[in-house]
Design an enzyme around this catalytic site. Structure first.
Site, PDB file in Angstrom:
ATOM      1  NE  ARG A 293     115.965  34.748  -4.508  1.00  0.00           N
ATOM      2  CZ  ARG A 293     115.351  35.246  -5.566  1.00  0.00           C
ATOM      3  NH1 ARG A 293     114.853  36.457  -5.525  1.00  0.00           N
ATOM      4  NH2 ARG A 293     115.244  34.534  -6.657  1.00  0.00           N
TER       5      ARG A 293
ATOM      6  CE  LYS B  98     120.690  24.856  16.536  1.00  0.00           C
ATOM      7  NZ  LYS B  98     120.897  23.652  17.350  1.00  0.00           N
TER       8      LYS B  98
ATOM      9  CD  GLU C 134     116.031  22.407  26.899  1.00  0.00           C
ATOM     10  OE1 GLU C 134     117.186  22.833  27.063  1.00  0.00           O
ATOM     11  OE2 GLU C 134     115.708  21.678  25.943  1.00  0.00           O
TER      12      GLU C 134
ATOM     13  CD  GLU D  92     124.410  22.775  17.119  1.00  0.00           C
ATOM     14  OE1 GLU D  92     123.367  23.364  17.396  1.00  0.00           O
ATOM     15  OE2 GLU D  92     124.488  21.550  16.967  1.00  0.00           O
TER      16      GLU D  92
ATOM     17  NE  ARG E 120     122.564  27.635  18.538  1.00  0.00           N
ATOM     18  CZ  ARG E 120     121.755  28.449  17.869  1.00  0.00           C
ATOM     19  NH1 ARG E 120     122.252  29.370  17.077  1.00  0.00           N
ATOM     20  NH2 ARG E 120     120.439  28.352  18.004  1.00  0.00           N
TER      21      ARG E 120
ATOM     22  CG  ASN F 216     122.734  19.897  20.920  1.00  0.00           C
ATOM     23  OD1 ASN F 216     121.627  20.424  20.901  1.00  0.00           O
ATOM     24  ND2 ASN F 216     123.583  19.990  19.916  1.00  0.00           N
TER      25      ASN F 216
ATOM     26  CG  HIS G  35     119.057  18.354  23.931  1.00  0.00           C
ATOM     27  ND1 HIS G  35     119.372  18.940  25.142  1.00  0.00           N
ATOM     28  CD2 HIS G  35     118.010  19.080  23.443  1.00  0.00           C
ATOM     29  CE1 HIS G  35     118.584  19.967  25.356  1.00  0.00           C
ATOM     30  NE2 HIS G  35     117.739  20.084  24.346  1.00  0.00           N
TER      31      HIS G  35
ATOM     32  CG  HIS H 296     116.678  15.183  20.529  1.00  0.00           C
ATOM     33  ND1 HIS H 296     117.740  15.917  20.065  1.00  0.00           N
ATOM     34  CD2 HIS H 296     115.705  16.081  20.811  1.00  0.00           C
ATOM     35  CE1 HIS H 296     117.429  17.196  20.069  1.00  0.00           C
ATOM     36  NE2 HIS H 296     116.201  17.327  20.527  1.00  0.00           N
TER      37      HIS H 296
ATOM     38  CG  HIS I  30     112.354  19.036  24.396  1.00  0.00           C
ATOM     39  ND1 HIS I  30     113.119  18.186  23.633  1.00  0.00           N
ATOM     40  CD2 HIS I  30     113.175  20.090  24.708  1.00  0.00           C
ATOM     41  CE1 HIS I  30     114.325  18.696  23.469  1.00  0.00           C
ATOM     42  NE2 HIS I  30     114.388  19.855  24.113  1.00  0.00           N
TER      43      HIS I  30
END
Ligand code: GLY
Length: 356
Positions: free
Chosen positions: A121, A143, A185, A234, A238, A242, A245, A249, A262
């Protein structure tokens, strides 16, 4: 040493940036050492390059530390590997006080973070990113995820590390293309949040061989930490991270994650998003051109022949769809990202002509 706080109340932590930092890490981590087990999770090349030395220096400094290797590449983020590592940790006697060190790029960080979030946990973990992309993006903000056969990052959680330790000297061990790709980025941060930084980056990119990575990392981490502090999960702000992206992606997925780095994919995606921003009246042509010129200073690899329909199919299954709408990140002026759910598939399809 540059210290950038990520202000998240009880989940706050610091990003530390200093060339050569890895050598002094045991000293910096000493205050977190209460005699618990420390586990370095890392991939074989990185273990050989720096992981074994890190383990030895931690052992010499009184840490009870071992290494659990994870496979190279994205397959490390599978359910199978997740289970194997959790079981290895149980066998090694890890308990709730165990602390994990994610030594590697985005794959290692995402997997280690998810293990930390779920092992008994939740246990503590630190991010020690070794790629430019991980230094400026994935190691910050909590994330964590693993992949399913149906898609990447479909299982995960927001689970913040206790700290991020960045040694820009590690970049010298990366192939040049990997460093160049990561700059995509960094350009993103200027485009979405800081027009003067975008201008500075454009100047730095005129002399790529002397690109000041440490300064660029510091500035990028500052922007990312501010965004994460305002919107950890997000819900709104946030999402601007992206930018570039959606198409980025989709290009990566279409090329089966083997044909394009990427950061390069994000650079191509930003060109399309800049074009859509101009079409929708949010960017003027001069601004759009400046963005394009800046991105074009990166010697990114050219794209292979790609069927635009294949890319569009991947966009339809994008995680950024919410309530049946695609949240598209655009620029309303340079340095000011906005989110629109009014962008049609037809316009997205048309934007692909900028890059294909
Ligand atoms: N990589 C995007 C984010 O952290 O939200």
């Amino acid at each position: 040493m540059k210290i950038i706080p990520v202000k998240l109340g009880p989940r706050s932590y610091d990003i530390h940036i200093e060339p050569g930092l890895l050598k002094t890490l045991p000293k910096h981590l000493a205050s977190f050492n209460k005699g618990q087990q420390w586990i370095i999770l890392s991939q074989p090349d990185i273990i050989q390059l720096i992981g074994n030395d890190l383990q030895n220096s931690l052992l010499k400094s009184g840490f009870y530390c071992s290494i659990i290797p994870i496979p190279n590449g994205e397959r490390a983020k599978s359910f199978d590997q997740y289970q194997k590592i959790i079981e290895a940790m149980v066998q090694a006697g890890c308990d709730r006080s165990t602390t994990l060190l994610a030594l590697g790029g985005g794959v290692t960080g995402d997997l280690t973070g998810f293990i930390a979030a779920t092992y008994m946990r939740g246990v503590d973990y630190f991010q020690i990113p070794t790629t430019l992309l991980a230094m400026v993006d994935s190691s910050i903000g909590g994330k964590t995820a693993i992949n399913l056969k149906m898609g990447k990052n479909l299982v995960g959680s927001f689970y913040q590390p206790k700290g991020v330790w960045i040694d820009p000297d590690l970049l010298t061990s990366l192939p040049r293309e990997e460093r160049i790709s990561g700059i995509g980025e960094i350009i993103k941060y200027g485009a979405i949040r800081d027009a003067p930084f975008l201008e500075t980056l454009s100047t730095w990119l005129d002399h790529l061989e002397t690109f000041p990575f440490t300064k660029a990392i510091e500035h990028s981490c500052t922007i990312k930490s501010e965004i994460v502090a305002k919107d950890e999960q997000e819900d709104h702000l946030r999402m601007i991270l992206n930018f570039g992206h959606t198409i980025g992606h989709a290009l990566e997925a279409h090329l089966q994650y083997g044909g394009l780095r990427h950061g390069d994919a994000v650079s191509y995606g930003m060109l399309c998003a800049g074009w859509i921003s101009e079409q929708t009246g949010l960017l003027n042509s001069e601004e759009r051109q400046f963005l394009e010129d800046t991105i074009s200073k990166l010697p990114s690899p050219s794209l292979p022949d790609i069927d635009p329909n294949g890319v569009l199919q991947h966009i339809s299954s994008d995680k950024k769809y919410r309530d049946g709408h695609l949240n598209y990140v655009l620029l309303s002026g340079l340095g000011n990202a906005v989110i629109s759910n009014q962008i049609s598939m037809a316009l997205i399809a048309e934007s692909l002509k900028v890059i294909l």
